[in-house]
Design a protein around this motif. Structure first.
Motif, PDB file in Angstrom:
ATOM      1  N   ARG A 101      13.812  34.217 -36.181  1.00 14.02           N
ATOM      2  CA  ARG A 101      13.043  32.978 -35.924  1.00 14.02           C
ATOM      3  C   ARG A 101      13.526  32.254 -34.646  1.00 14.02           C
ATOM      4  O   ARG A 101      14.731  32.038 -34.576  1.00 14.02           O
ATOM      5  CB  ARG A 101      12.978  31.909 -37.200  1.00 14.02           C
ATOM      6  CG  ARG A 101      12.102  32.576 -38.204  1.00 14.02           C
ATOM      7  CD  ARG A 101      11.762  31.580 -39.357  1.00 14.02           C
ATOM      8  NE  ARG A 101      12.997  31.059 -39.764  1.00 14.02           N
ATOM      9  CZ  ARG A 101      13.784  31.537 -41.019  1.00 14.02           C
ATOM     10  NH1 ARG A 101      13.337  32.580 -41.630  1.00 14.02           N
ATOM     11  NH2 ARG A 101      15.031  30.921 -41.504  1.00 14.02           N
ATOM     12  N   ALA A 102      12.507  31.794 -34.026  1.00 17.12           N
ATOM     13  CA  ALA A 102      12.874  31.084 -32.595  1.00 17.12           C
ATOM     14  C   ALA A 102      11.669  30.044 -32.415  1.00 17.12           C
ATOM     15  O   ALA A 102      10.661  30.069 -32.950  1.00 17.12           O
ATOM     16  CB  ALA A 102      13.108  31.872 -31.400  1.00 17.12           C
ATOM     17  N   GLU A 103      11.906  28.986 -31.415  1.00 16.99           N
ATOM     18  CA  GLU A 103      10.920  28.235 -31.095  1.00 16.99           C
ATOM     19  C   GLU A 103      11.126  27.937 -29.401  1.00 16.99           C
ATOM     20  O   GLU A 103      12.289  27.617 -29.197  1.00 16.99           O
ATOM     21  CB  GLU A 103      10.776  26.945 -31.971  1.00 16.99           C
ATOM     22  CG  GLU A 103      12.106  26.238 -32.223  1.00 16.99           C
ATOM     23  CD  GLU A 103      12.057  25.061 -33.356  1.00 16.99           C
ATOM     24  OE1 GLU A 103      11.173  25.483 -34.298  1.00 16.99           O
ATOM     25  OE2 GLU A 103      12.440  24.048 -32.985  1.00 16.99           O
ATOM     26  N   PHE A 104       9.995  27.440 -28.938  1.00 19.48           N
ATOM     27  CA  PHE A 104      10.095  26.724 -27.684  1.00 19.48           C
ATOM     28  C   PHE A 104       9.713  25.467 -28.005  1.00 19.48           C
ATOM     29  O   PHE A 104       9.080  24.867 -28.884  1.00 19.48           O
ATOM     30  CB  PHE A 104       8.814  27.423 -26.708  1.00 19.48           C
ATOM     31  CG  PHE A 104       9.212  28.603 -26.163  1.00 19.48           C
ATOM     32  CD1 PHE A 104      10.267  28.825 -25.107  1.00 19.48           C
ATOM     33  CD2 PHE A 104       8.199  29.751 -25.943  1.00 19.48           C
ATOM     34  CE1 PHE A 104      10.649  29.755 -24.403  1.00 19.48           C
ATOM     35  CE2 PHE A 104       8.618  30.910 -25.346  1.00 19.48           C
ATOM     36  CZ  PHE A 104       9.647  30.915 -24.361  1.00 19.48           C
ATOM     37  N   VAL A 155       6.430  21.617 -30.008  1.00 17.12           N
ATOM     38  CA  VAL A 155       7.243  22.695 -30.436  1.00 17.12           C
ATOM     39  C   VAL A 155       6.044  23.927 -31.060  1.00 17.12           C
ATOM     40  O   VAL A 155       5.060  23.740 -31.402  1.00 17.12           O
ATOM     41  CB  VAL A 155       7.840  22.600 -31.825  1.00 17.12           C
ATOM     42  CG1 VAL A 155       8.671  23.803 -32.340  1.00 17.12           C
ATOM     43  CG2 VAL A 155       8.880  21.374 -31.452  1.00 17.12           C
ATOM     44  N   VAL A 156       6.376  25.125 -30.381  1.00 24.13           N
ATOM     45  CA  VAL A 156       5.512  26.351 -30.770  1.00 24.13           C
ATOM     46  C   VAL A 156       6.542  27.207 -31.591  1.00 24.13           C
ATOM     47  O   VAL A 156       7.815  27.770 -30.915  1.00 24.13           O
ATOM     48  CB  VAL A 156       4.765  26.844 -29.619  1.00 24.13           C
ATOM     49  CG1 VAL A 156       5.769  27.276 -28.530  1.00 24.13           C
ATOM     50  CG2 VAL A 156       4.262  28.095 -30.191  1.00 24.13           C
ATOM     51  N   ARG A 157       6.374  27.749 -32.667  1.00 23.48           N
ATOM     52  CA  ARG A 157       7.453  28.606 -33.335  1.00 23.48           C
ATOM     53  C   ARG A 157       6.957  30.171 -33.293  1.00 23.48           C
ATOM     54  O   ARG A 157       5.765  30.364 -33.241  1.00 23.48           O
ATOM     55  CB  ARG A 157       7.350  28.226 -35.003  1.00 23.48           C
ATOM     56  CG  ARG A 157       7.895  26.698 -34.899  1.00 23.48           C
ATOM     57  CD  ARG A 157       8.302  26.076 -36.421  1.00 23.48           C
ATOM     58  NE  ARG A 157       8.785  24.710 -36.450  1.00 23.48           N
ATOM     59  CZ  ARG A 157       8.147  23.727 -36.412  1.00 23.48           C
ATOM     60  NH1 ARG A 157       7.089  23.747 -35.940  1.00 23.48           N
ATOM     61  NH2 ARG A 157       8.987  22.380 -36.424  1.00 23.48           N
ATOM     62  N   GLY A 158       7.789  30.937 -33.364  1.00 25.50           N
ATOM     63  CA  GLY A 158       7.584  32.251 -33.327  1.00 25.50           C
ATOM     64  C   GLY A 158       8.722  33.104 -33.805  1.00 25.50           C
ATOM     65  O   GLY A 158       9.776  32.606 -34.469  1.00 25.50           O
ATOM     66  N   ARG A 159       8.996  34.138 -33.071  1.00 26.11           N
ATOM     67  CA  ARG A 159      10.185  35.087 -33.219  1.00 26.11           C
ATOM     68  C   ARG A 159      10.621  35.831 -32.153  1.00 26.11           C
ATOM     69  O   ARG A 159       9.690  36.169 -31.048  1.00 26.11           O
ATOM     70  CB  ARG A 159       9.980  36.084 -34.517  1.00 26.11           C
ATOM     71  CG  ARG A 159       8.656  36.923 -34.326  1.00 26.11           C
ATOM     72  CD  ARG A 159       8.434  37.699 -35.523  1.00 26.11           C
ATOM     73  NE  ARG A 159       9.490  38.585 -36.021  1.00 26.11           N
ATOM     74  CZ  ARG A 159       9.436  40.060 -35.718  1.00 26.11           C
ATOM     75  NH1 ARG A 159       8.729  40.588 -34.924  1.00 26.11           N
ATOM     76  NH2 ARG A 159      10.468  40.450 -36.170  1.00 26.11           N
ATOM     77  N   LEU A 160      11.866  36.240 -32.220  1.00 31.05           N
ATOM     78  CA  LEU A 160      12.407  36.981 -30.972  1.00 31.05           C
ATOM     79  C   LEU A 160      12.098  38.299 -31.152  1.00 31.05           C
ATOM     80  O   LEU A 160      12.179  38.784 -32.114  1.00 31.05           O
ATOM     81  CB  LEU A 160      14.037  36.626 -31.130  1.00 31.05           C
ATOM     82  CG  LEU A 160      14.881  36.829 -29.734  1.00 31.05           C
ATOM     83  CD1 LEU A 160      14.237  35.620 -28.843  1.00 31.05           C
ATOM     84  CD2 LEU A 160      16.156  36.769 -29.733  1.00 31.05           C
ATOM     85  N   VAL A 161      11.720  39.297 -30.155  1.00 26.49           N
ATOM     86  CA  VAL A 161      11.363  40.424 -30.182  1.00 26.49           C
ATOM     87  C   VAL A 161      11.939  41.175 -28.864  1.00 26.49           C
ATOM     88  O   VAL A 161      12.012  40.535 -27.935  1.00 26.49           O
ATOM     89  CB  VAL A 161       9.878  40.744 -30.210  1.00 26.49           C
ATOM     90  CG1 VAL A 161       9.295  39.916 -31.482  1.00 26.49           C
ATOM     91  CG2 VAL A 161       8.956  40.209 -29.170  1.00 26.49           C
ATOM     92  N   PRO A 173       8.442  37.272 -22.413  1.00 27.31           N
ATOM     93  CA  PRO A 173       8.395  38.631 -22.722  1.00 27.31           C
ATOM     94  C   PRO A 173       9.039  38.774 -24.137  1.00 27.31           C
ATOM     95  O   PRO A 173       8.849  39.845 -24.894  1.00 27.31           O
ATOM     96  CB  PRO A 173       8.963  39.599 -21.836  1.00 27.31           C
ATOM     97  CG  PRO A 173       8.817  38.667 -20.563  1.00 27.31           C
ATOM     98  CD  PRO A 173       9.036  37.212 -21.061  1.00 27.31           C
ATOM     99  N   ILE A 174      10.166  38.115 -24.700  1.00 24.41           N
ATOM    100  CA  ILE A 174      10.852  38.082 -25.904  1.00 24.41           C
ATOM    101  C   ILE A 174      10.482  37.292 -26.838  1.00 24.41           C
ATOM    102  O   ILE A 174      11.216  37.065 -28.097  1.00 24.41           O
ATOM    103  CB  ILE A 174      12.350  38.211 -25.581  1.00 24.41           C
ATOM    104  CG1 ILE A 174      12.654  36.794 -25.164  1.00 24.41           C
ATOM    105  CG2 ILE A 174      12.791  39.098 -24.506  1.00 24.41           C
ATOM    106  CD1 ILE A 174      14.240  36.529 -25.283  1.00 24.41           C
ATOM    107  N   PHE A 175       9.328  36.352 -26.897  1.00 24.49           N
ATOM    108  CA  PHE A 175       8.994  35.554 -27.614  1.00 24.49           C
ATOM    109  C   PHE A 175       7.522  35.724 -28.165  1.00 24.49           C
ATOM    110  O   PHE A 175       6.743  35.834 -27.418  1.00 24.49           O
ATOM    111  CB  PHE A 175       8.949  33.955 -27.261  1.00 24.49           C
ATOM    112  CG  PHE A 175       8.606  32.855 -27.907  1.00 24.49           C
ATOM    113  CD1 PHE A 175       9.556  32.450 -28.847  1.00 24.49           C
ATOM    114  CD2 PHE A 175       7.464  32.326 -28.054  1.00 24.49           C
ATOM    115  CE1 PHE A 175       9.284  31.268 -29.833  1.00 24.49           C
ATOM    116  CE2 PHE A 175       7.131  31.328 -29.081  1.00 24.49           C
ATOM    117  CZ  PHE A 175       7.972  30.982 -29.740  1.00 24.49           C
TER     118      PHE A 175
END
Length: 210
Positions: A101-104, A155-161, A173-175
């Motif tokens: 899990r990650a977020e900008f 905040v925008v939440r997502g994941r590292l890929v 490219p990794i979010f």
């Protein structure tokens, strides 16, 4: 005139979308970027310094990628890490983690030299705890003389890929958000969920009543 302190004209165009009839100009000013574990103090310090330079309302932003499994790294050091370590290595750091899990995050700091109430995100003379968290105003003789600054966070939440996509820049490219990396999104798709856009929406609502 609202002066957006940035070298990126795209940020100004994005701001105009959220600020209605407000006149927004771009200002290129190399303010001191202090070291801090959070974005707020960095943006607040920059806004105070820019206001002292121009004497007109200013807007300064700071943004970063925060990865849960890496303790929020690279966070406020995102730009430096991108330049020195590179985006691919940040992915390699998170690749083996079960939790990706990650977020900008983006924090906008506004300063116009005047007092204002402490909502929605306070940094002002009536909130000593928040003011301390935002960093001391080095040019003020006493804390009471510190220039008030208001902060607005998006905040925008997502994941590292693993890196995917040809568009965007930086960590795009990794979010991944909602099945797509930021680098796979069109400009319109990206702006619709942008962390900066979300901060600008908060600011725009407040600024319309300012």
């Amino acid at each position: 005139m609202l002066n957006y302190v940035t070298t990126n004209p795209g940020k100004v165009r994005e701001a105009v979308q959220y600020l209605g009839d407000a006149e927004v100009g771009q200002v290129d000013f190399d303010y001191t970027e202090i070291q801090a574990p959070e974005l707020g103090p960095i943006a607040a310090h920059g806004a105070r310094e820019a206001y002292r330079q121009f004497g007109e309302p200013v807007l300064v932003d700071d943004a970063g990628l925060f990865v849960d499994a890496l303790g929020g790294f690279p966070g406020p050091y995102s730009s430096y890490v991108e330049d020195t370590v590179g985006v691919d290595r940040v992915w390699k750091l998170g690749e083996g983690e079960e939790n990706r899990r990650a977020e900008f995050r983006c924090v906008l700091a506004y300063c116009d030299g005047e007092e204002f109430r402490a909502s929605p995100d306070p940094i002002d003379r009536d909130d000593r705890v928040a003011a301390a968290a935002a960093g001391a105003d080095e040019n003020a003789e006493e804390e009471e003389d510190a220039l008030p600054v208001k902060l607005f966070e998006g905040v925008v939440r997502g994941r590292l890929v693993a890196p995917r996509g040809e568009g965007g820049f930086g960590y795009d490219p990794i979010f991944e958000h909602d099945g797509k990396t930021m680098a796979e999104m069109s400009t319109e798709e990206k702006n619709a969920i942008s962390h900066r856009g979300r901060a600008l929406a908060k600011f725009g609502e407040w600024f319309a009543e300012r």
